[in-house]
Design an enzyme around this catalytic site. Structure first.
Site, PDB file in Angstrom:
ATOM      1  N   TYR A   1     -15.573 -11.253   0.427  1.00 21.16           N
ATOM      2  CA  TYR A   1     -16.293 -10.000   0.120  1.00 21.16           C
ATOM      3  C   TYR A   1     -17.578 -10.282  -0.660  1.00 21.16           C
ATOM      4  O   TYR A   1     -18.592  -9.622  -0.463  1.00 21.16           O
ATOM      5  CB  TYR A   1     -15.389  -9.046  -0.672  1.00 21.16           C
ATOM      6  CG  TYR A   1     -14.298  -8.434   0.181  1.00 21.16           C
ATOM      7  CD1 TYR A   1     -14.564  -7.313   0.969  1.00 21.16           C
ATOM      8  CD2 TYR A   1     -13.032  -8.978   0.232  1.00 21.16           C
ATOM      9  CE1 TYR A   1     -13.574  -6.750   1.764  1.00 21.16           C
ATOM     10  CE2 TYR A   1     -12.035  -8.430   1.019  1.00 21.16           C
ATOM     11  CZ  TYR A   1     -12.314  -7.316   1.784  1.00 21.16           C
ATOM     12  OH  TYR A   1     -11.346  -6.764   2.583  1.00 21.16           O
TER      13      TYR A   1
ATOM     14  N   ASP B   1      -7.240  -2.156  -6.960  1.00 21.30           N
ATOM     15  CA  ASP B   1      -7.748  -2.808  -5.763  1.00 21.30           C
ATOM     16  C   ASP B   1      -8.097  -4.242  -6.098  1.00 21.30           C
ATOM     17  O   ASP B   1      -8.424  -4.543  -7.248  1.00 21.30           O
ATOM     18  CB  ASP B   1      -8.983  -2.088  -5.215  1.00 21.30           C
ATOM     19  CG  ASP B   1      -9.209  -2.453  -3.760  1.00 21.30           C
ATOM     20  OD1 ASP B   1      -8.602  -1.815  -2.884  1.00 21.30           O
ATOM     21  OD2 ASP B   1      -9.971  -3.412  -3.506  1.00 21.30           O
TER      22      ASP B   1
ATOM     23  N   ARG C   1      -3.228   6.744   1.517  1.00 22.96           N
ATOM     24  CA  ARG C   1      -3.677   7.929   2.268  1.00 22.96           C
ATOM     25  C   ARG C   1      -2.651   8.576   3.176  1.00 22.96           C
ATOM     26  O   ARG C   1      -2.843   9.708   3.602  1.00 22.96           O
ATOM     27  CB  ARG C   1      -4.908   7.559   3.096  1.00 22.96           C
ATOM     28  CG  ARG C   1      -6.153   7.445   2.264  1.00 22.96           C
ATOM     29  CD  ARG C   1      -7.232   6.739   3.028  1.00 22.96           C
ATOM     30  NE  ARG C   1      -6.819   5.370   3.289  1.00 22.96           N
ATOM     31  CZ  ARG C   1      -7.569   4.458   3.887  1.00 22.96           C
ATOM     32  NH1 ARG C   1      -8.762   4.779   4.330  1.00 22.96           N
ATOM     33  NH2 ARG C   1      -7.124   3.235   4.076  1.00 22.96           N
TER      34      ARG C   1
ATOM     35  N   ARG D   1      -6.782  12.133  -5.006  1.00 21.30           N
ATOM     36  CA  ARG D   1      -8.110  11.533  -4.800  1.00 21.30           C
ATOM     37  C   ARG D   1      -9.194  12.600  -4.826  1.00 21.30           C
ATOM     38  O   ARG D   1     -10.280  12.399  -5.359  1.00 21.30           O
ATOM     39  CB  ARG D   1      -8.139  10.769  -3.477  1.00 21.30           C
ATOM     40  CG  ARG D   1      -9.366   9.886  -3.329  1.00 21.30           C
ATOM     41  CD  ARG D   1      -9.393   9.159  -2.021  1.00 21.30           C
ATOM     42  NE  ARG D   1      -9.351  10.071  -0.897  1.00 21.30           N
ATOM     43  CZ  ARG D   1      -9.366   9.689   0.376  1.00 21.30           C
ATOM     44  NH1 ARG D   1      -9.404   8.402   0.683  1.00 21.30           N
ATOM     45  NH2 ARG D   1      -9.322  10.571   1.346  1.00 21.30           N
TER      46      ARG D   1
ATOM     47  N   ARG E   1       0.824  -1.218   0.000  1.00 20.01           N
ATOM     48  CA  ARG E   1       0.000   0.000   0.000  1.00 20.01           C
ATOM     49  C   ARG E   1       0.857   1.267   0.000  1.00 20.01           C
ATOM     50  O   ARG E   1       0.515   2.254   0.665  1.00 20.01           O
ATOM     51  CB  ARG E   1      -0.940   0.038   1.201  1.00 20.01           C
ATOM     52  CG  ARG E   1      -1.941  -1.099   1.257  1.00 20.01           C
ATOM     53  CD  ARG E   1      -3.174  -0.730   0.457  1.00 20.01           C
ATOM     54  NE  ARG E   1      -4.217  -1.724   0.617  1.00 20.01           N
ATOM     55  CZ  ARG E   1      -5.331  -1.540   1.318  1.00 20.01           C
ATOM     56  NH1 ARG E   1      -5.536  -0.407   1.923  1.00 20.01           N
ATOM     57  NH2 ARG E   1      -6.221  -2.479   1.389  1.00 20.01           N
TER      58      ARG E   1
HETATM   59  O1  CP3 Z   1       0.049  -1.152  -2.590  1.00 15.93           O
HETATM   60  C1  CP3 Z   1      -0.379  -0.257  -3.347  1.00 15.93           C
HETATM   61  O2  CP3 Z   1       0.060   0.905  -3.320  1.00 15.93           O
HETATM   62  C2  CP3 Z   1      -1.393  -0.644  -4.409  1.00 15.93           C
HETATM   63  C3  CP3 Z   1      -2.741  -0.407  -4.087  1.00 15.93           C
HETATM   64  C4  CP3 Z   1      -3.643  -1.381  -3.359  1.00 15.93           C
HETATM   65  C5  CP3 Z   1      -4.876  -0.943  -2.832  1.00 15.93           C
HETATM   66  N1  CP3 Z   1      -5.566  -2.013  -2.389  1.00 15.93           N
HETATM   67  C6  CP3 Z   1      -5.332   0.447  -2.824  1.00 15.93           C
HETATM   68  C7  CP3 Z   1      -6.351   0.881  -1.860  1.00 15.93           C
HETATM   69  C8  CP3 Z   1      -3.571  -2.757  -3.140  1.00 15.93           C
HETATM   70  C9  CP3 Z   1      -2.439  -3.723  -3.452  1.00 15.93           C
HETATM   71  C10 CP3 Z   1      -4.802  -3.149  -2.533  1.00 15.93           C
HETATM   72  C11 CP3 Z   1      -5.147  -4.540  -2.191  1.00 15.93           C
HETATM   73  C12 CP3 Z   1      -6.297  -4.794  -1.316  1.00 15.93           C
HETATM   74  N2  CP3 Z   1      -7.522  -4.173  -1.311  1.00 15.93           N
HETATM   75  C13 CP3 Z   1      -6.342  -5.848  -0.377  1.00 15.93           C
HETATM   76  C14 CP3 Z   1      -5.248  -6.846  -0.146  1.00 15.93           C
HETATM   77  C15 CP3 Z   1      -4.159  -6.301   0.698  1.00 15.93           C
HETATM   78  C16 CP3 Z   1      -4.563  -6.155   2.145  1.00 15.93           C
HETATM   79  O3  CP3 Z   1      -4.591  -4.978   2.592  1.00 15.93           O
HETATM   80  O4  CP3 Z   1      -4.797  -7.141   2.813  1.00 15.93           O
HETATM   81  C17 CP3 Z   1      -7.615  -5.804   0.247  1.00 15.93           C
HETATM   82  C18 CP3 Z   1      -8.115  -6.732   1.340  1.00 15.93           C
HETATM   83  C19 CP3 Z   1      -8.353  -4.744  -0.358  1.00 15.93           C
HETATM   84  C20 CP3 Z   1      -9.749  -4.342  -0.074  1.00 15.93           C
HETATM   85  C21 CP3 Z   1      -9.844  -2.960   0.396  1.00 15.93           C
HETATM   86  N3  CP3 Z   1      -9.646  -1.841  -0.381  1.00 15.93           N
HETATM   87  C22 CP3 Z   1     -10.169  -2.510   1.699  1.00 15.93           C
HETATM   88  C23 CP3 Z   1     -10.451  -3.431   2.872  1.00 15.93           C
HETATM   89  C24 CP3 Z   1     -10.173  -1.119   1.673  1.00 15.93           C
HETATM   90  C25 CP3 Z   1     -10.590  -0.169   2.786  1.00 15.93           C
HETATM   91  C26 CP3 Z   1      -9.744  -0.228   3.969  1.00 15.93           C
HETATM   92  C27 CP3 Z   1      -8.423   0.425   3.757  1.00 15.93           C
HETATM   93  O5  CP3 Z   1      -7.386  -0.112   4.191  1.00 15.93           O
HETATM   94  O6  CP3 Z   1      -8.408   1.511   3.186  1.00 15.93           O
HETATM   95  C28 CP3 Z   1      -9.785  -0.714   0.378  1.00 15.93           C
HETATM   96  C29 CP3 Z   1      -9.584   0.654  -0.091  1.00 15.93           C
HETATM   97  C30 CP3 Z   1      -8.244   1.006  -0.645  1.00 15.93           C
HETATM   98  N4  CP3 Z   1      -7.518   0.227  -1.508  1.00 15.93           N
HETATM   99  C31 CP3 Z   1      -7.530   2.211  -0.423  1.00 15.93           C
HETATM  100  C32 CP3 Z   1      -6.353   2.144  -1.189  1.00 15.93           C
HETATM  101  C33 CP3 Z   1      -5.293   3.205  -1.340  1.00 15.93           C
HETATM  102  C34 CP3 Z   1      -8.010   3.382   0.411  1.00 15.93           C
HETATM  103  C35 CP3 Z   1      -9.056   4.086  -0.342  1.00 15.93           C
HETATM  104  C36 CP3 Z   1      -9.113   5.567  -0.023  1.00 15.93           C
HETATM  105  O7  CP3 Z   1      -8.364   6.321  -0.630  1.00 15.93           O
HETATM  106  O8  CP3 Z   1      -9.937   5.897   0.837  1.00 15.93           O
END
Ligand code: CP3
Length: 354
Positions: free
Chosen positions: A154, A78, A31, A40, A27
């Site tokens: 999910y 994502d 944020r 964003r 990640r």
């Molecule tokens: O690593 C990176 O920079 C690439 C981006 C990336 C995102 N999601 C962006 C994101 C990657 C590799 C993911 C994978 C992802 N998404 C997973 C597997 C990795 C892990 O964390 O276990 C999962 C379970 C998700 C599902 C998901 N997406 C959740 C649970 C959430 C909300 C909670 C959270 O941590 O923000 C997201 C949203 C998300 N995906 C954000 C980002 C940058 C935040 C969104 C925002 O800007 O508000």
């Protein structure tokens, strides 16, 4: 395509020698970076960032521009784009995480589930191609997907952060239905990752974020089996180079020996395991990626450097380690603390590679 200038990450995944331990952060675009929050805002939402290849490229590049010591880029997207393409209707509510308009619980709905047309995910492949062009051979690009089990949590539960009781009930009462979901999702993920590879992804990672919620036998049956199917269906080399694969089950360190057998090149580690012990358990079969607790980045540069040095010392001499966090960087991380971690990895890892 320009030749790759820094291939340390890809070399480490293939357990080849490097001069230091390469590093990236799960990640890394997100944020905790003010420039991400700005993008964003301009895009309007997180999903707009994902669905517009120009924005996805801009955001992917942000951590690389800020931190010259990173050794890999990861596609900004994502894991939930896949169930979205399977017709479930992904949406985000401010501050609440991902949700789906429809869930997969009824037999009739599960019977109708299909492998989507990859054209519905073209925006992801376009982002991969545009990022590769922008990287211009500087760093390798990682593509990714969720594991079938994690995506199914999910799809069945309709949202994240649950106790998984609905999907676990299905696993025990109607395993046939869950296997149908997992089988179709595994076929989809295989096509999806291969399309990312053909668009330019130079390594791929499967996130099994919720595999650790499964019971001992159930992990093999409902998660690992399907990741094995995917790994065996992946394109193994492209453009004259191997395309390594990484499998990461969060909370899955009890099962590292079994994970090491599925044909992936590397395994991800969360922070619950000692990386030196993990290395002994998997032997020479796979490289390891991880395993710093992301909460450490909330502390101080000195404390961070100490913990980084501990992980590196535990892994010890030799190749086959990609330094990373044990899970995603938290949104409350001061950006300068991420820099402190990257500097500590470079400084303290060099002696182990002589
Ligand atoms: O690593 C990176 O920079 C690439 C981006 C990336 C995102 N999601 C962006 C994101 C990657 C590799 C993911 C994978 C992802 N998404 C997973 C597997 C990795 C892990 O964390 O276990 C999962 C379970 C998700 C599902 C998901 N997406 C959740 C649970 C959430 C909300 C909670 C959270 O941590 O923000 C997201 C949203 C998300 N995906 C954000 C980002 C940058 C935040 C969104 C925002 O800007 O508000």
């Amino acid at each position: 395509m320009s030749p790759l200038k820094n291939d340390n990450f890809l070399r480490a995944l293939m357990r080849q020698p490097t001069d230091y331990t390469p590093v990236w952060m799960m990640r890394q675009a997100g944020r905790y970076l003010p420039e991400y929050r700005e993008s964003r805002k301009t895009a309007g939402s997180f999903l707009q960032l994902c669905k517009n290849p120009g924005f996805a490229t801009e955001v992917t590049m942000q951590p690389l521009d800020r931190y010259p010591l990173l050794d890999a880029a990861i596609l900004f997207s994502d894991i939930l784009t896949v169930p979205d393409a399977m017709g479930l209707g992904l949406y985000f509510e401010e501050g609440e995480g991902p949700k789906f308009e429809r869930t997969l619980r009824e037999e009739a709905d599960i019977k109708k589930l299909f492998v989507p047309d990859m054209a519905d995910l073209q925006y992801v492949f376009d982002a991969v191609a545009q990022i590769r062009k922008t990287l211009d051979g500087g760093l390798p690009l990682i593509g990714f997907s969720g594991s079938p089990w994690t995506l199914a949590t999910y799809m069945v539960e309709g949202k994240g952060g649950t106790d998984f009781l609905t999907i676990k009930k299905m696993a025990y009462a109607r395993p046939d239905l869950l296997h149908r979901i997992l089988d179709i999702t595994a076929q989809t993920v295989t096509q999806y990752l291969n399309a990312q590879i053909l668009a330019g992804a130079q390594a791929v990672m499967i996130f099994d974020s919720w595999g650790g919620a499964l019971a001992h036998d159930a992990y093999g049956e409902f998660s690992l089996n399907y990741m094995q199917k995917i790994v065996s269906g992946l394109i193994k080399s492209n453009d004259g180079r191997p395309v390594p694969s990484i499998v990461f089950t969060k909370g899955g360190a009890l099962w590292l020996e079994a994970q090491a057998e599925i044909g992936a090149d590397a395994l991800g580690l969360d922070w619950a395991v000692d990386i030196g012990q993990a290395r002994q358990r998997v032997g020479h079969k796979v490289a390891l990626q991880g395993n710093l607790d992301p909460a450490i980045l909330l502390s101080t540069p000195d404390a961070i450097a100490k913990q980084v040095a501990k992980v590196l010392a535990s892994y010890g001499s030799g190749h086959g380690h990609v330094f990373n966090l044990g899970h995603g960087i938290t949104q409350w991380t001061p950006p300068e603390n991420a820099a402190a971690m990257l500097e500590a990895v470079r400084l303290h890892s060099q002696p182990y590679h002589r």
